[in-house]
Motif scaffolding. Structure first.
Motif, PDB file in Angstrom:
ATOM      1  N   ASN A 134       0.726  -1.298   0.001  1.00 15.16           N
ATOM      2  CA  ASN A 134       0.150   0.053   0.112  1.00 15.16           C
ATOM      3  C   ASN A 134       0.999   1.205   0.105  1.00 15.16           C
ATOM      4  OD1 ASN A 134      -1.894   1.952   1.954  1.00 15.16           O
ATOM      5  ND2 ASN A 134      -2.843   1.155   0.388  1.00 15.16           N
ATOM      6  N   GLN A 135       1.871   1.236   0.703  1.00 15.38           N
ATOM      7  CA  GLN A 135       2.988   2.533   0.871  1.00 15.38           C
ATOM      8  C   GLN A 135       3.667   2.525  -0.687  1.00 15.38           C
ATOM      9  OE1 GLN A 135       5.798   1.236   3.647  1.00 15.38           O
ATOM     10  NE2 GLN A 135       4.521   1.441   5.325  1.00 15.38           N
ATOM     11  N   GLU A 136       3.918   1.510  -1.328  1.00  9.13           N
ATOM     12  CA  GLU A 136       4.445   1.559  -2.505  1.00  9.13           C
ATOM     13  C   GLU A 136       3.279   1.960  -3.666  1.00  9.13           C
ATOM     14  OE1 GLU A 136       7.737   0.894  -5.566  1.00  9.13           O
ATOM     15  OE2 GLU A 136       7.503   1.098  -3.187  1.00  9.13           O
ATOM     16  N   ALA A 137       2.207   1.497  -3.567  1.00  6.28           N
ATOM     17  CA  ALA A 137       1.142   1.930  -4.633  1.00  6.28           C
ATOM     18  C   ALA A 137       0.856   3.095  -4.621  1.00  6.28           C
ATOM     19  CB  ALA A 137       0.004   1.124  -4.277  1.00  6.28           C
ATOM     20  N   LYS A 138       0.572   3.924  -3.152  1.00  4.48           N
ATOM     21  CA  LYS A 138       0.494   5.242  -3.102  1.00  4.48           C
ATOM     22  C   LYS A 138       1.720   6.056  -3.803  1.00  4.48           C
ATOM     23  CE  LYS A 138      -2.744   4.915   0.786  1.00  4.48           C
ATOM     24  NZ  LYS A 138      -2.909   5.104   2.381  1.00  4.48           N
ATOM     25  N   ASP A 139       2.862   5.750  -3.175  1.00  3.56           N
ATOM     26  CA  ASP A 139       3.962   6.529  -4.198  1.00  3.56           C
ATOM     27  C   ASP A 139       3.824   6.472  -5.703  1.00  3.56           C
ATOM     28  OD1 ASP A 139       4.987   7.213  -1.457  1.00  3.56           O
ATOM     29  OD2 ASP A 139       6.368   5.567  -1.430  1.00  3.56           O
ATOM     30  N   ALA A 190      -6.407  -9.154   2.170  1.00  6.32           N
ATOM     31  CA  ALA A 190      -5.145  -8.647   2.173  1.00  6.32           C
ATOM     32  C   ALA A 190      -5.147  -7.490   0.753  1.00  6.32           C
ATOM     33  CB  ALA A 190      -4.173  -9.681   2.412  1.00  6.32           C
ATOM     34  N   LEU A 191      -5.547  -8.298  -0.086  1.00  9.48           N
ATOM     35  CA  LEU A 191      -5.216  -7.534  -1.615  1.00  9.48           C
ATOM     36  C   LEU A 191      -6.012  -6.217  -1.253  1.00  9.48           C
ATOM     37  CD1 LEU A 191      -4.512  -7.307  -4.300  1.00  9.48           C
ATOM     38  CD2 LEU A 191      -6.719  -8.633  -4.918  1.00  9.48           C
ATOM     39  N   GLU A 192      -7.302  -6.134  -0.788  1.00 12.58           N
ATOM     40  CA  GLU A 192      -8.126  -4.752  -0.632  1.00 12.58           C
ATOM     41  C   GLU A 192      -7.228  -3.984   0.492  1.00 12.58           C
ATOM     42  OE1 GLU A 192     -12.665  -5.084  -1.010  1.00 12.58           O
ATOM     43  OE2 GLU A 192     -12.027  -6.724   0.485  1.00 12.58           O
ATOM     44  N   ARG A 193      -6.544  -4.369   1.427  1.00 12.59           N
ATOM     45  CA  ARG A 193      -5.878  -3.493   2.291  1.00 12.59           C
ATOM     46  C   ARG A 193      -4.524  -2.994   1.287  1.00 12.59           C
ATOM     47  NH1 ARG A 193      -1.679  -4.903   7.147  1.00 12.59           N
ATOM     48  NH2 ARG A 193      -1.149  -2.662   7.911  1.00 12.59           N
ATOM     49  N   ALA A 194      -4.128  -3.702   0.423  1.00 11.53           N
ATOM     50  CA  ALA A 194      -2.781  -3.158  -0.367  1.00 11.53           C
ATOM     51  C   ALA A 194      -3.407  -2.137  -1.168  1.00 11.53           C
ATOM     52  CB  ALA A 194      -2.250  -4.400  -1.042  1.00 11.53           C
ATOM     53  N   ALA A 195      -4.711  -2.126  -1.707  1.00  9.87           N
ATOM     54  CA  ALA A 195      -5.404  -1.283  -2.623  1.00  9.87           C
ATOM     55  C   ALA A 195      -6.034  -0.313  -1.804  1.00  9.87           C
ATOM     56  CB  ALA A 195      -6.136  -2.016  -3.591  1.00  9.87           C
ATOM     57  N   SER A 196      -5.864   0.056  -0.791  1.00 12.70           N
ATOM     58  CA  SER A 196      -6.882   0.765  -0.277  1.00 12.70           C
ATOM     59  C   SER A 196      -6.470   2.332  -0.248  1.00 12.70           C
ATOM     60  CB  SER A 196      -7.355   0.571   1.294  1.00 12.70           C
ATOM     61  OG  SER A 196      -5.909   0.495   2.057  1.00 12.70           O
TER      62      SER A 196
END
Length: 363
Positions: A166-171, A201-207
């Motif tokens: 999630n950190q990486e995706a937001k960046d 877990a996937l939804e958390r990564a994409a939240s």
């Protein structure tokens, strides 16, 4: 600030990887060692990224990516950059119940010391105005590519990875990535776990992302281990039936599925109705280049179960193991086939384009 990017009906893209130049790494091979070192390797990766982008634009792709030119592997390159993982003292595990591999060990709390792909994404953004899709490994598939000597819980480790992703995706979204895609081929194998905790877990990564999100779920690269496994699945591959209902209710925007030359019953797509679907219209397990009409036939069959403004023609999986000339031919066929069906829809409804949701969000 958001900026709407008009895109064509049936916007085309790849699932992710494309072949690397033979001067950078051994071609037609996964986990191929780099042929360059130091600054030459850094420069070579960027040169390869530019060439990959040029191939995509030449073919006419609407949504482009990096072709994964700067990574050795779609999972392990991300993991290499994390704290708490030992790559020197490996363990042998069974990957997705198909083949054995020597994998790194989780030996402590996992964390991300710094962004992994953000500089590469910024570089790609500077070289094109096209919408960009960037692939990251999904948390369950990351768990399945490691030996966990620390958490001793696949669910707990997946949750930790989800936070890091999630950190990486937001960046990535902040530097101009329009779609972040999470690769979860493990969902075709571990159905109960996927429904119990993998999709959560996937939804958390994409939240909380300011861009669109996608999950790619396929039957794997066209390597021998995967093609051998597929032969054991019988006349119908119904694995999607186990997870699509949960994914249809999930917060993910786009589902990416394998279709062309597979034994996936086309009616299973109806389980995801309402979602945008990237439908695989290119077989990555053969060197035979599809004709545009073959691609068009796959898309026409999908349109029985997917609304036209939600259909994204794509490849079944990444094309890293293929020869560059074959991959280029397949990209051209994908775009030509989509053009045929796009024209047919336009003739039927009297308008050349559909109004799609914004693909681009600037941070």
């Amino acid at each position: 600030m958001t900026r709407d990017i008009p895109t064509r009906l049936l916007p085309t893209s790849t699932a992710g990887s494309l072949p690397k130049p033979s001067w950078l790494a051994q071609s037609e091979t996964l986990w191929s060692p780099w042929k360059l070192t130091g600054e030459e390797l850094a420069d070579g990766k960027r040169d390869a990224l530019r060439l990959s982008l040029a191939d995509q634009l030449d073919a006419g792709l609407d949504i482009v990516g990096d072709g994964e030119q700067t990574r050795q592997h779609f999972v392990t390159t991300f993991i290499e950059n994390l704290v708490g993982v030992d790559f020197k003292n490996r363990a042998t595990v069974r990957i997705r119940d198909r083949y054995d591999a020597a994998v790194p060990r989780v030996v402590g709390d996992v964390s991300r010391g710094a962004p992994v792909f953000v500089d590469d994404a910024r570089f790609l953004r500077a070289h094109t105005d096209q919408p960009i899709k960037w692939a990251l490994p999904g948390p369950m598939t990351m768990v399945d590519t490691l030996f966990d000597a620390h958490y001793r819980s696949r669910e707990k480790l997946a949750s930790e990875f989800a936070g890091i992703l999630n950190q990486e995706a937001k960046d990535l979204a902040a530097v101009g990535v329009d779609i972040v895609q999470f690769d979860e081929p493990a969902f075709t194998v571990f159905h109960d776990e996927a429904n119990d905790w993998g999709i959560a877990a996937l939804e958390r990564a994409a939240s909380g992302l300011s861009c669109e999100t996608a999950v790619h779920i396929c039957y794997g690269y066209g390597i021998e281990a995967n093609t051998t496994w597929k032969k054991t699945l019988g006349s119908e591959w119904r694995q999607y039936e186990e997870t699509l209902p949960t994914l249809q209710r999930s917060s993910l925007d786009i589902l990416s599925l394998e279709r062309h030359n597979s034994r996936v019953p086309i009616e299973l797509l109806d389980l995801a109705r309402g979602k945008k679907l990237m439908v695989g219209a290119i077989d990555v397990a053969t060197n035979t280049v599809e004709t545009p009409e073959e691609v068009a036939d796959t898309l026409r069959s999908a349109l029985r179960f997917v609304d036209a403004d939600k259909l994204y023609p794509s490849t079944n999986c990444g094309m890293a193991p293929l020869a560059s000339s074959v991959a280029r031919g397949k990209l051209a066929a994908l775009c030509a086939g989509a053009k045929i069906v796009r024209s047919e829809i336009s003739d039927a409804v009297g308008t050349p384009f559909a109004s799609l949701a914004a693909l681009r969000t600037d941070g």
